[in-house]
Design a protein around this motif. Structure first.
Motif, PDB file in Angstrom:
ATOM      1  N   MET A   1       0.948  -1.144  -0.017  1.00  0.00           N
ATOM      2  CA  MET A   1       0.182   0.115   0.147  1.00  0.00           C
ATOM      3  C   MET A   1       0.765   1.015   0.171  1.00  0.00           C
ATOM      4  O   MET A   1       2.016   1.141   0.397  1.00  0.00           O
ATOM      5  N   LEU A   2       0.244   2.106  -0.472  1.00  0.00           N
ATOM      6  CA  LEU A   2       1.096   3.511  -0.647  1.00  0.00           C
ATOM      7  C   LEU A   2       1.442   4.121   0.780  1.00  0.00           C
ATOM      8  O   LEU A   2       0.701   4.379   1.677  1.00  0.00           O
TER       9      LEU A   2
ATOM     10  N   ILE B   8      -1.870   5.589   1.376  1.00  0.00           N
ATOM     11  CA  ILE B   8      -3.189   5.071   1.069  1.00  0.00           C
ATOM     12  C   ILE B   8      -3.559   3.820   2.293  1.00  0.00           C
ATOM     13  O   ILE B   8      -2.545   3.034   2.313  1.00  0.00           O
ATOM     14  N   PRO B  36       4.442  -3.423   2.094  1.00  0.00           N
ATOM     15  CA  PRO B  36       4.782  -3.973   0.784  1.00  0.00           C
ATOM     16  C   PRO B  36       5.094  -5.354   0.709  1.00  0.00           C
ATOM     17  O   PRO B  36       4.617  -6.173  -0.033  1.00  0.00           O
ATOM     18  N   LEU B  70     -11.366   2.532   2.749  1.00  0.00           N
ATOM     19  CA  LEU B  70     -10.084   2.886   2.241  1.00  0.00           C
ATOM     20  C   LEU B  70     -10.094   4.442   1.906  1.00  0.00           C
ATOM     21  O   LEU B  70     -10.816   5.261   1.230  1.00  0.00           O
ATOM     22  N   LEU B 103     -11.803   6.697  -1.411  1.00  0.00           N
ATOM     23  CA  LEU B 103     -11.386   5.897  -2.478  1.00  0.00           C
ATOM     24  C   LEU B 103     -12.513   4.862  -2.373  1.00  0.00           C
ATOM     25  O   LEU B 103     -12.511   3.812  -3.459  1.00  0.00           O
TER      26      LEU B 103
ATOM     27  N   ALA C  72      -3.560   3.784  -8.403  1.00  0.00           N
ATOM     28  CA  ALA C  72      -2.256   4.889  -7.793  1.00  0.00           C
ATOM     29  C   ALA C  72      -1.129   4.315  -8.432  1.00  0.00           C
ATOM     30  O   ALA C  72      -0.933   3.187  -8.308  1.00  0.00           O
ATOM     31  N   GLU C  74       3.210   5.257  -8.573  1.00  0.00           N
ATOM     32  CA  GLU C  74       4.122   5.868  -7.929  1.00  0.00           C
ATOM     33  C   GLU C  74       5.360   5.601  -9.016  1.00  0.00           C
ATOM     34  O   GLU C  74       5.571   4.562  -9.262  1.00  0.00           O
ATOM     35  N   ARG C 101      -0.669   0.364  -7.922  1.00  0.00           N
ATOM     36  CA  ARG C 101      -1.593  -0.320  -6.925  1.00  0.00           C
ATOM     37  C   ARG C 101      -3.236  -0.184  -7.578  1.00  0.00           C
ATOM     38  O   ARG C 101      -3.607   0.806  -7.861  1.00  0.00           O
ATOM     39  N   LEU C 103      -7.116   0.107  -7.280  1.00  0.00           N
ATOM     40  CA  LEU C 103      -7.782   0.583  -6.234  1.00  0.00           C
ATOM     41  C   LEU C 103      -9.162  -0.152  -6.325  1.00  0.00           C
ATOM     42  O   LEU C 103      -9.955   0.257  -5.689  1.00  0.00           O
ATOM     43  N   ASP C 129      -0.412  -5.359  -4.767  1.00  0.00           N
ATOM     44  CA  ASP C 129       0.420  -4.426  -4.825  1.00  0.00           C
ATOM     45  C   ASP C 129       1.627  -4.757  -5.832  1.00  0.00           C
ATOM     46  O   ASP C 129       2.556  -5.447  -5.298  1.00  0.00           O
TER      47      ASP C 129
END
Lengths: 137, 137, 137, 137
Positions: A1-2, B8, B36, B70, B103, C72, C74, C101, C103, C129
DNA sequence: TTTT
DNA sequence: TTTT
């Protein structure tokens, strides 16, 4: 997850370098980041953010970073807790850095000459940009 | 100075809404963000990050966010400390959010029907994106 | 040097998957991210950001992401240029994603049934993820 | 929706300052950000990222930033397009900065003495941190 | 059209 | 316990 953090600030002290029982280097320091709009009137002017680094990053930080030096840190927020010696649970929130960039040429301060190995900027004048996985092994 | 956090995650509980003596709304909640690469073998699987919001953002979070939902949070890390009732100094590290994005469409959970005001998604199906200055007034 | 981008948005089309001559997977798509405060009066409502992914990330995006899906991203901004078939130099600015990711749970759309391999959410209900180095090999 | 960019790099030229017909200041420049792991063998070593700033930020950049200077930029990616004078549609991807932080003391370079107004660091030695809304009015 |  |  971020979970992403980017900071620019100055070290409040020299980094502390340690080794885990299994021999992995870790260094910790606190980054002071000025708040954007502090009035200066009794307000706190900075946040003091605990940083943890591992492996090559840890050793490079211990070698090149010193109290007062400016740097950029990229990482993620980590929370953990433990029971202290009074049987009380202590909650920790800190930043695990996977990238640290030195933003100032550094002459090693007198206060810790034994550890500093000089200047993180090689002859071509480009600063070192250290990176590392941030997995806890 | 630069101090930026993007997360997130999911709320571990419903947000708590309070008002300062001067009448400003603030809400707090904890965001669980999955790590992660957790092996799952005894390792912690998530970080539990304390979030603070102010003003309209605080009220929107209190109205629309619920346990398990979320969301994405943008903000900065803040550190502060206070003396607790045993005369001990307590150090806090938390994220002050200046932007929260929902979200997931949300049906208000049964556990808090009095406060939820329904669905943060207007008729056109686009989620609300709430924003706010994060100055402490 | 620091170069970090974090986006949340929806795909404008299904991703395009290709392989380099040396056999590396790469997928590209465009992410529409709503602007925070568009008045709606003739103003553009979104930015349309070109995304590039490599390797496992590329294949996972091709398998699981579809037009309209929320995700999402990155990564970092990359610029490059080439000469087009009219001898004119074309300048490209795009985001190289190292983490994507999903969502939203996704049922594969009818428009591309051959490629979709179902749902990126395993049985425990936690979204995948995906992560990858973003080095161009 | 979330759209966040953080960059550290050096200006490839002095910023260009302009005013809109309605009198709003805007300045543009390109930031060179070194790629993390370039082998140096024929590979490109940096990305060259177009930056746009508005209002006070635009004027401060025009006053204090110069070619070669190091700075940090926070903002969002913006895409737009227009028809050029050959009737061809041109697509632009750029970063609209809402915060620029100067990371080096600067003596104004000789190349633009008329515009530079000296050193962005006031007497207390703390760098200026300029901020601005990034709404296009 | 690119910075150190 | 805090940096410039």
């Amino acid at each position: 997850m971020l979970n992403r953090v980017i900071l620019i600030g100055r070290l409040t002290k020299d980094p502390e370098l340690r080794y885990t029982p299994s021999g992995h280097a870790t260094s910790t320091f606190t980054l002071a980041t000025d708040r954007p709009f502090s009035s200066g009137q009794g307000e706190r002017e900075a946040d003091f953010i605990p940083i943890v680094t591992w492996r090559q990053t840890a050793e490079a930080c211990a070698n090149y970073l010193r109290k007062g030096r400016l740097c950029a840190v990229e990482g993620r927020i980590q929370t953990r807790n433990y029971e202290n010696n009074e049987g009380r649970r202590v909650y920790i929130t800190e930043v695990v850095a996977d990238n640290v960039r030195f933003l100032e040429r550094g002459q090693t301060p007198q206060s810790s000459p034994e550890r500093g190995q000089g200047d993180p900027f090689p002859d071509d004048g480009r600063p070192i940009d250290i990176s590392d996985d941030d997995l806890p092994f």
